[in-house]
Scaffold this motif. Sequence first.
Motif, PDB file in Angstrom:
ATOM      1  N   ARG A  66       0.831  -1.203   0.000  1.00 20.25           N
ATOM      2  CA  ARG A  66       0.000   0.000   0.000  1.00 20.25           C
ATOM      3  C   ARG A  66       0.870   1.259   0.000  1.00 20.25           C
ATOM      4  O   ARG A  66       0.515   2.276  -0.578  1.00 20.25           O
ATOM      5  CB  ARG A  66      -0.943   0.031   1.202  1.00 20.25           C
ATOM      6  CG  ARG A  66      -2.146  -0.863   1.166  1.00 20.25           C
ATOM      7  CD  ARG A  66      -3.074  -0.807  -0.023  1.00 20.25           C
ATOM      8  NE  ARG A  66      -3.150   0.411  -0.791  1.00 20.25           N
ATOM      9  CZ  ARG A  66      -3.580   0.483  -2.047  1.00 20.25           C
ATOM     10  NH1 ARG A  66      -3.962  -0.601  -2.688  1.00 20.25           N
ATOM     11  NH2 ARG A  66      -3.627   1.619  -2.684  1.00 20.25           N
ATOM     12  N   TYR A 395      -8.522  -4.337  -9.967  1.00 19.63           N
ATOM     13  CA  TYR A 395      -8.651  -4.145  -8.531  1.00 19.63           C
ATOM     14  C   TYR A 395     -10.029  -4.526  -8.012  1.00 19.63           C
ATOM     15  O   TYR A 395     -10.223  -4.687  -6.812  1.00 19.63           O
ATOM     16  CB  TYR A 395      -8.263  -2.712  -8.142  1.00 19.63           C
ATOM     17  CG  TYR A 395      -6.857  -2.711  -7.600  1.00 19.63           C
ATOM     18  CD1 TYR A 395      -6.627  -2.784  -6.225  1.00 19.63           C
ATOM     19  CD2 TYR A 395      -5.758  -2.742  -8.451  1.00 19.63           C
ATOM     20  CE1 TYR A 395      -5.351  -2.869  -5.722  1.00 19.63           C
ATOM     21  CE2 TYR A 395      -4.485  -2.832  -7.947  1.00 19.63           C
ATOM     22  CZ  TYR A 395      -4.286  -2.895  -6.588  1.00 19.63           C
ATOM     23  OH  TYR A 395      -3.025  -3.001  -6.082  1.00 19.63           O
ATOM     24  N   ALA A 399     -10.554  -6.169  -4.452  1.00 23.01           N
ATOM     25  CA  ALA A 399     -11.511  -5.703  -3.444  1.00 23.01           C
ATOM     26  C   ALA A 399     -12.492  -6.816  -3.089  1.00 23.01           C
ATOM     27  O   ALA A 399     -12.765  -7.068  -1.915  1.00 23.01           O
ATOM     28  CB  ALA A 399     -12.252  -4.485  -3.973  1.00 23.01           C
ATOM     29  N   THR A 448     -10.190   1.066   3.107  1.00 25.83           N
ATOM     30  CA  THR A 448      -9.156   0.434   2.287  1.00 25.83           C
ATOM     31  C   THR A 448      -9.727  -0.154   1.010  1.00 25.83           C
ATOM     32  O   THR A 448      -9.189   0.041  -0.077  1.00 25.83           O
ATOM     33  CB  THR A 448      -8.466  -0.706   3.067  1.00 25.83           C
ATOM     34  OG1 THR A 448      -8.068  -0.207   4.335  1.00 25.83           O
ATOM     35  CG2 THR A 448      -7.244  -1.214   2.319  1.00 25.83           C
ATOM     36  N   PHE A 449     -10.835  -0.882   1.132  1.00 25.86           N
ATOM     37  CA  PHE A 449     -11.226  -1.716   0.003  1.00 25.86           C
ATOM     38  C   PHE A 449     -12.392  -1.174  -0.833  1.00 25.86           C
ATOM     39  O   PHE A 449     -12.526  -1.557  -1.985  1.00 25.86           O
ATOM     40  CB  PHE A 449     -11.503  -3.147   0.472  1.00 25.86           C
ATOM     41  CG  PHE A 449     -10.247  -3.822   0.949  1.00 25.86           C
ATOM     42  CD1 PHE A 449      -9.258  -4.188   0.049  1.00 25.86           C
ATOM     43  CD2 PHE A 449     -10.020  -4.042   2.302  1.00 25.86           C
ATOM     44  CE1 PHE A 449      -8.089  -4.780   0.478  1.00 25.86           C
ATOM     45  CE2 PHE A 449      -8.843  -4.635   2.735  1.00 25.86           C
ATOM     46  CZ  PHE A 449      -7.878  -5.004   1.823  1.00 25.86           C
ATOM     47  N   GLN A 452     -11.196   0.432  -3.945  1.00 25.69           N
ATOM     48  CA  GLN A 452     -10.630  -0.509  -4.919  1.00 25.69           C
ATOM     49  C   GLN A 452     -11.687  -1.056  -5.884  1.00 25.69           C
ATOM     50  O   GLN A 452     -11.367  -1.416  -7.014  1.00 25.69           O
ATOM     51  CB  GLN A 452      -9.916  -1.650  -4.193  1.00 25.69           C
ATOM     52  CG  GLN A 452      -8.719  -1.139  -3.410  1.00 25.69           C
ATOM     53  CD  GLN A 452      -7.917  -2.246  -2.778  1.00 25.69           C
ATOM     54  OE1 GLN A 452      -8.209  -3.423  -2.948  1.00 25.69           O
ATOM     55  NE2 GLN A 452      -6.893  -1.886  -2.035  1.00 25.69           N
ATOM     56  N   LEU A 455     -11.681   1.642  -8.450  1.00 30.99           N
ATOM     57  CA  LEU A 455     -10.445   1.491  -9.238  1.00 30.99           C
ATOM     58  C   LEU A 455     -10.591   0.363 -10.248  1.00 30.99           C
ATOM     59  O   LEU A 455     -10.152   0.470 -11.388  1.00 30.99           O
ATOM     60  CB  LEU A 455      -9.272   1.158  -8.309  1.00 30.99           C
ATOM     61  CG  LEU A 455      -8.557   2.316  -7.642  1.00 30.99           C
ATOM     62  CD1 LEU A 455      -7.513   1.780  -6.671  1.00 30.99           C
ATOM     63  CD2 LEU A 455      -7.902   3.198  -8.684  1.00 30.99           C
ATOM     64  N   GLY A 456     -11.205  -0.710  -9.807  1.00 26.72           N
ATOM     65  CA  GLY A 456     -11.366  -1.864 -10.687  1.00 26.72           C
ATOM     66  C   GLY A 456     -12.271  -1.551 -11.862  1.00 26.72           C
ATOM     67  O   GLY A 456     -11.961  -1.889 -12.989  1.00 26.72           O
ATOM     68  N   ARG A 462      -4.675  -5.445 -11.436  1.00 34.03           N
ATOM     69  CA  ARG A 462      -4.049  -5.809 -10.166  1.00 34.03           C
ATOM     70  C   ARG A 462      -2.583  -6.144 -10.397  1.00 34.03           C
ATOM     71  O   ARG A 462      -2.134  -6.305 -11.526  1.00 34.03           O
ATOM     72  CB  ARG A 462      -4.786  -6.963  -9.532  1.00 34.03           C
ATOM     73  CG  ARG A 462      -4.661  -8.301 -10.233  1.00 34.03           C
ATOM     74  CD  ARG A 462      -5.192  -9.327  -9.293  1.00 34.03           C
ATOM     75  NE  ARG A 462      -5.316 -10.638  -9.882  1.00 34.03           N
ATOM     76  CZ  ARG A 462      -5.456 -11.732  -9.139  1.00 34.03           C
ATOM     77  NH1 ARG A 462      -5.483 -11.659  -7.837  1.00 34.03           N
ATOM     78  NH2 ARG A 462      -5.581 -12.895  -9.710  1.00 34.03           N
ATOM     79  N   ASN A 475      -6.126   5.464  -4.784  1.00 31.64           N
ATOM     80  CA  ASN A 475      -5.064   4.683  -4.141  1.00 31.64           C
ATOM     81  C   ASN A 475      -4.608   5.301  -2.822  1.00 31.64           C
ATOM     82  O   ASN A 475      -4.311   4.586  -1.877  1.00 31.64           O
ATOM     83  CB  ASN A 475      -3.872   4.539  -5.085  1.00 31.64           C
ATOM     84  CG  ASN A 475      -4.006   3.318  -5.972  1.00 31.64           C
ATOM     85  OD1 ASN A 475      -4.058   2.198  -5.482  1.00 31.64           O
ATOM     86  ND2 ASN A 475      -4.092   3.529  -7.266  1.00 31.64           N
ATOM     87  N   SER A 478      -7.089   4.412  -0.263  1.00 32.83           N
ATOM     88  CA  SER A 478      -6.940   3.017   0.125  1.00 32.83           C
ATOM     89  C   SER A 478      -5.774   2.838   1.094  1.00 32.83           C
ATOM     90  O   SER A 478      -5.873   2.101   2.081  1.00 32.83           O
ATOM     91  CB  SER A 478      -6.747   2.186  -1.138  1.00 32.83           C
ATOM     92  OG  SER A 478      -6.706   0.836  -0.827  1.00 32.83           O
TER      93      SER A 478
END
Lengths: 557, 347
Positions: A66, A395, A399, A448-449, A452, A455-456, A462, A475, A478
């Motif tokens: 991270r 991502y 996640a 955190t997730f 993501q 982002l994905g 990834r 990011n 996250s």
Amino acid sequence: MSATSSTIVNLPDQKTATLPKRNYLNNEDGLLSWLFTGDHKRIAILYLISITFFFFIGGAFAGLIRLELLTPQPDLVASDTYNKFFSMHGIIMVFLFLVPSVPATLGNFLMPIMIGAKDLAFPKVNLLSWYLYWVGGLFTLAALVLGGVDTGWTFTTPLSTHYLNTHVVTAAVGIFIIGFSSIFTGLNFIVTIHRMRAPGMTWFRLPLFVWSNYAASLLMVLGTPVLAITLVLVALERTIGIGVFDPTKGGDPLLFQHLFWFYSHPAVYIMILPGMGVISEVISTFSRKRVFGYTAVAFSSVAIALFGFFVWAHHMFIMGVSNYSALVFSLLTMLVAVPSAIKIFNWAFTLQKGSITFETPMLYAFGFMGLFTIGGMTGVFLGALGMDIHLTETYFIVAHFHFVMVGGMLMAFLSGIHFWWPKMTGRMYPESLSKLAAVTTFIGFNLTFLPQFILGYLGMPRRYHAYPPEFQVLNVLSTAGATVLGVGYMLPLLYLGWSLKYGAIAGNNPWQATGLEWQIQSPPLTENFIEVPVVDHEAYDYEWLAHKTEQEVTTVG
Amino acid sequence: MHISPVLWQFLVKWLNASALFPREASTIAPYADALYFFLLLITVVGLTLVGTLIFGFAIRYRKEKHPVAIQVEGSTLLEATWTIIPLALFLICFVWGALLYFRIYNPPTNSMNIYVVGKQWMWKAEHEGGQHEINALHVPVGKPVQLTMISQDVFHSFSVPDFRIKREVIPGRYSTVWFQATTPGSYHIFCTQYCGTNHSQMIGEVTAMTPDDYQKWLQASTSGMSLAQNGERLFASMGCNACHTGAAAARGPNLAGVYGSKLQLTNGSEVLVNDAYLRDAILNPSEHVTAGYAPIMPTYQGQVSEDGLIDLVEYIKGLQSNYRIQQTLVTTESDQAAPTTPAGVKP
């Protein structure tokens, strides 16, 4: 710690209370008495210490990952180093933490007591499985110390067999050996549950924790050998080039994917099923109610285990499986989501008409239900074929499985550790700190997730060391979340350690729970029960418990 | 799948402006996004339902309010409800996802072909006219483009998020993906399958251009030799034409018109000659001996690169007999009448 009106903690008078004079912890002294123990409870403690050790190593790698992703440039470490970070993070967390976590610690400690047995069926095999865990763990650590491995935890061929000069074989040998540890644990559980239940403990009186561990054990025994064979083939391909996966020798690189996921998809259920068992116990206890639809919850565990074997190719929708097999595997994937949905609703309805209190294990269990719902639903995104094309290998996947594995499994593990801590140690943990930790973990996890997922969908792949600058904001969020999450994990380590010496004396049954494990002393005797218990009530029978308490029946003087 | 178009436009515009959403730059993208929003919707509804149940019960039945629990065994009706409703929803997702999958992976018959070779760590695109580019891909908008892809070393995966497409690029096997760009502009190409040290640097850019600009680009970047011409030269330099002379008494079968036909092998099986078959016949000739010929062809494994194989295949594809077989396969808009094409043939 004061018991408020909202708590069901039923502690003995702290001025006079002491730990039982004789228990499994002080029965024998010395390091050797631990290293040669056949006691399932001591082996559980050995496992607990071991997986905690590996969890924090794996966690440290997560932190480094991270930290590197804080900026789009590859500026903290070189590419190869970064690749080793995420490979070690995955290998350690999956094989050395998630797979053994609940079965080998809580399952080992509690399962025999819950069914009224004195130990597992094969105590020496149980100890052997802990040693195998460590031999495998040491190989993995050796691979790390000698310079690392950068295959990712999936060991994809032909990358792992022909194109990397790292310690692939060492790590594969490590995982091969850990696999046997897992097989032995599963075998031991299956035999114990079949053969060693106390009189009156019928299959449908088993606590749901036992059911879910039983289902997970089936997966361990049937799935892990396939992983072992796959890793042997990888090692042979790498060392002598047998050509099973090498297309230039007539091999098939997709064969590896089939073999690997035939284990690794069921492995997801090895990880999550025991956690689901913990949640059933905790929710029932803190709402003082029998689990809603006990049979459905029990069978849904078995259904998940069975279906779990027929969905592996959903990891390969974009890899060139035929369109028609993609259809079949997508359909089966949708079916496996149903028993999970059943469980969630059954847990929710267990709360209905209950008498609910909010102890730390319950907070973690609520967290589990929320996060696991998100994790499960995002699995449906990936099971839907056309959507999978866009989302897979991004991502979004990261996640999704962290929501299931970390949001689900780890929340369940922490819930279980807090729930049974008084039984395992005889002492309570500090209540307000533990609630703070539960809330911190929940907030940190989401921070955190959740980014993501976005982002994905934006398309960030990834396992990227550097990324286009437009992904930076998410990011950074996250990484900030990961910091909070790290604090959330450090807290229990500190206060649980503190409570070993200073925690309040817990007594036999602080939660007034119904399981057999709560009817014996805390910490238990080495032999668990002085007399073989006779079970004359259903699981989660709170009326029986109230009646029993009235009569002041004690199992151990 | 049908939302009000006005609402849809508004939603997409707003999301694009918020930078939480990839651009919609291919004909597939709106279809993928529609399914995405549906899935998002049922996730939010499901989560809200679970959250409401938990919080609702937790408040209503907390110990202060409800000191004694009332035991309930379960309810077949309720449990059947929450089995059947999720099952129905998941089946809708399955069908919708499957329809989208076939839309994404079945190319239109009139698509133009571009070859892509994945290597550690670059994308090499080869246009039929012989134009080569590294980590870049120029395509016209408004025309379906099919990529025929192969990896020279490890698994790679070709992904263009703004087009909502992705396909694994596999060593030893051609895989295909198609798209039709709608908006001129440049978009990321990512390698999404972990492929070693510089995995994260294996990024390219696809430039979608108007058809006119694309023609200009093609002319400006021509190397003078088309893939087929390169293939012809390679065919001669490797000595292939010594046997594959085309004469009736030659040691090897005549290759003219072989592409797209069904071939009888000595082991009795019948195969369809496509790109993958030709490639494999060059690399593993002993497994593909044409009926009536001796198994004397040596393997060219290790002697010709993936790029060279593409050139050879392209050359053999173009070897005509009495009709333009390639045209009949690749385009439905051929000005010549298509002769009988075997059913189910796809290049």
